[in-house]
Motif scaffolding. Structure first.
Motif, PDB file in Angstrom:
ATOM      1  N   TRP A 110       1.360  -5.388   2.786  1.00  0.00           N
ATOM      2  CA  TRP A 110      -0.085  -5.930   2.618  1.00  0.00           C
ATOM      3  C   TRP A 110      -0.721  -6.070   3.904  1.00  0.00           C
ATOM      4  O   TRP A 110      -1.980  -5.942   3.707  1.00  0.00           O
ATOM      5  CB  TRP A 110       0.290  -7.073   1.539  1.00  0.00           C
ATOM      6  N   LYS A 158      -1.492  -4.969   7.243  1.00  0.00           N
ATOM      7  CA  LYS A 158      -1.057  -3.570   7.923  1.00  0.00           C
ATOM      8  C   LYS A 158      -0.697  -3.756   9.295  1.00  0.00           C
ATOM      9  O   LYS A 158       0.109  -2.628   9.580  1.00  0.00           O
ATOM     10  CB  LYS A 158      -2.421  -2.967   7.756  1.00  0.00           C
ATOM     11  N   VAL A 183      -4.798   0.191  -5.863  1.00  0.00           N
ATOM     12  CA  VAL A 183      -4.316  -0.005  -4.579  1.00  0.00           C
ATOM     13  C   VAL A 183      -3.305   1.172  -4.354  1.00  0.00           C
ATOM     14  O   VAL A 183      -3.677   1.714  -3.037  1.00  0.00           O
ATOM     15  CB  VAL A 183      -3.937  -1.357  -4.329  1.00  0.00           C
ATOM     16  N   VAL A 184      -2.492   1.360  -4.953  1.00  0.00           N
ATOM     17  CA  VAL A 184      -1.196   2.172  -4.833  1.00  0.00           C
ATOM     18  C   VAL A 184      -1.505   3.530  -5.272  1.00  0.00           C
ATOM     19  O   VAL A 184      -2.243   3.655  -5.914  1.00  0.00           O
ATOM     20  CB  VAL A 184       0.186   1.521  -5.190  1.00  0.00           C
ATOM     21  N   HIS A 234      -1.701  -4.036  -9.100  1.00  0.00           N
ATOM     22  CA  HIS A 234      -2.354  -3.460  -7.815  1.00  0.00           C
ATOM     23  C   HIS A 234      -2.312  -1.839  -8.262  1.00  0.00           C
ATOM     24  O   HIS A 234      -2.214  -1.247  -7.110  1.00  0.00           O
ATOM     25  CB  HIS A 234      -1.873  -4.092  -6.707  1.00  0.00           C
ATOM     26  N   TYR A 250       0.935  -1.173  -0.028  1.00  0.00           N
ATOM     27  CA  TYR A 250      -0.190   0.072   0.020  1.00  0.00           C
ATOM     28  C   TYR A 250       0.826   1.343  -0.261  1.00  0.00           C
ATOM     29  O   TYR A 250       2.107   1.098   0.438  1.00  0.00           O
ATOM     30  CB  TYR A 250      -0.787  -0.027   1.367  1.00  0.00           C
TER      31      TYR A 250
END
Length: 524
Positions: A410, A412, A337-338, A334, A314
């Motif tokens: 990923w 957290k 997501v980023v 991804h 992230y």
């Protein structure tokens, strides 16, 4: 003459040793008889030899037909005819046919893999299609590539949109799925390679799997696949950035979002057994681990190529991209997501900017170079086509090639130790925070044959620094000159070198990047 008792005993003993009862010949007699026999033997051999030679000389056959003549001395007029040997006659033609077949195979093997030899299988969702199809448009070239987008439901399509044809995956309701944390769409996605194979495309060497939020650098994909024999069983991809992901799933698994490639023979072998294989693993989570489970049954290990990027993180990819490993950049995943890879723009706009250097020199895209401004005690890192960083102080190449932690795991709750690679903090001291210059434009100088890329400083606040050292904020731009090198990855992997050049423009740093010269090193 008087015979003594001793002479009488000797005569009786000699008679007993003779088989006829007659006295044995004494040593003196034997020595006289042996030369006579030898003389007669020599005479017999000599006469026989003379007779044989006279007969040979007097023969009337021509020289070509002599029994000792070589095979190549026979003529078509010779009275001696060779007995036909069908086996011997057929053997050259068989050998010729075999040689021709081997030449054809050799030509096919050594013909370089091109885009036309690859078929892409793209896993997509109807719910996300409107947004994610824009990622596919960035890299897919309809006139040069082949591929199929596999959806779970019908979507609206438009002609001449620059996308692969869209198909609906076959029904998978007959397969059991028992993983409570996942979704049974994993079964559908795991069968995309087999379904793409059944589409009947010709002259295929590789099937490449990816998601609808995956962007491929296709020229680099080809460079990677050319290293491998497509006639063999190959399963090529890479791991997750998350150590925990790899533990939970497998360190032997290619993550599908980052993309993976399967050679045509392996795809055929997979197709014959995949449905039975899927039935054996109802408890697995996703499509990736189902694919790897079937590969394990086929006995085919993962061939790891670090340029396929799952990006199970992230936050910002900056630290990962600015210290890209010394390998071609193949894929990015991804992307929803980023954060956008360039600031102050959308992700699609950022990726569109990246396509500019991608077209100029795809082999060198995102490759890091490290050099030093010793007069100012600065460390400079160039990630070509993406960003330039200037650091106060001197950092070793060993440290600079580690990604800085601009991203989060990923999971957290996991800390920085939960990555599958080494990382470093963004800065250990406020004065060490890098000054970042992002790509703004790039072009090819037709006169010099070099690319000229411009990087503009990202204006963000920097902490106050009390070091008595030149301030990188005095520069607004960095110009990087680099000659395109299409054969960069045909040689042994090595980081390019960078050199500071004299600049006539105030506030502009000029850097030259290229293959390291003899004895050139990134020396502190």
């Amino acid at each position: 003459m008087k015979v003594t008792q001793k002479d009488s005993e000797k005569t009786i003993w000699d008679q007993m040793r003779s088989p006829t009862g007659t006295p044995m010949v004494g040593p003196g007699t034997q020595s006289r008889a042996f030369p006579k026999l030898l003389v007669w033997l020599i005479l017999f051999v000599s006469v026989s030899y003379v007779v044989y030679m006279l007969k040979l000389v007097s023969t009337s056959h021509p020289c070509d037909n002599e029994p000792f003549s070589s095979a190549h001395g026979l003529s078509s007029s010779s009275t001696f005819q060779a007995i036909p040997n069908t086996t011997a006659m057929d053997e050259p033609s068989i050998q010729n046919r075999g040689a021709k077949s081997r030449r054809r195979e050799s030509q096919e093997t050594y013909e370089q893999t091109e885009l036309r030899h690859i078929v892409f299988g793209i896993a997509a969702s109807a719910k996300l299609w409107e947004d994610r199809r824009n990622y596919i448009k960035l890299w897919y070239r309809p006139k040069e590539m082949r591929g199929i987008v596999w959806l779970d439901d019908k979507v609206k399509t438009h002609e001449n949109e620059g996308l692969p044809p869209v198909k609906i995956s076959s029904d998978t309701s007959k397969f059991s799925y028992s993983n409570k944390q996942g979704h049974r769409s994993a079964i559908r996605i795991s069968r995309i390679v087999s379904e793409t194979l059944r589409s009947g495309a010709k002259d295929v060497r590789w099937f490449v799997m990816g998601d609808d939020d995956t962007v491929f650098v296709t020229d680099n994909l080809i460079r990677v696949l050319r290293k491998y024999d497509h006639n063999q069983f190959y399963y090529i991809g890479s791991l997750s950035e998350s150590h925990l992901q790899n533990i939970f799933f497998s360190y032997s698994m290619a993550y599908g979002g980052g993309g993976f490639a399967i050679s045509y023979p392996l795809a055929k072998a997979l197709h014959t057994m995949q449905d039975r294989c899927i039935q054996r693993y109802p408890g697995l989570y996703g499509s990736d681990d189902r694919m790897q489970a079937c590969m394990a049954e086929l006995g085919v290990p993962l061939t790891k190529e670090l340029g396929f990027h799952q990006y199970d993180v992230y936050g910002s990819l900056f630290g990962l991209l600015a210290a890209h490993p010394v390998t071609p950049l193949v894929s990015l995943h991804h992307l929803d997501v980023v954060e956008p890879i360039f600031p102050n723009v959308t992700q699609v706009q950022a990726l569109q900017r990246l396509t500019i250097p991608m077209k100029l020199d795809s082999a060198g895209l995102m490759q890091q170079s490290i050099c030093y401004d010793k007069s100012r005690s600065w460390t400079i890192s160039v990630s070509w086509g993406f960003a330039v960083q200037i650091f106060r102080g001197v950092f070793s190449p060993r440290e600079m090639e580690m990604p800085s932690r601009t991203f989060l795991n990923w999971y957290k709750r996991a800390d920085y130790t939960a990555y599958a690679f080494n990382t470093r903090p963004v800065s250990r001291n406020p004065c060490q925070k890098p000054f970042v210059f992002y790509l703004s434009k790039a072009k090819l100088d037709s006169n010099t044959g070099q690319t000229v890329s411009e990087y503009v400083r990202h204006r963000v606040p920097h902490p106050e620094c009390k070091w008595k050292m030149a301030d990188p904020a005095s520069f607004d731009k960095v110009e990087v000159y680099k000659k395109p090198d299409a054969h960069l990855w045909d040689r042994a992997p090595r980081r390019n070198c960078c050199r500071l050049m004299n600049s006539k423009k105030k506030g502009t740093m000029v850097i030259d990047v290229g293959v390291c010269r003899e004895s050139e090193v990134s020396e502190i």
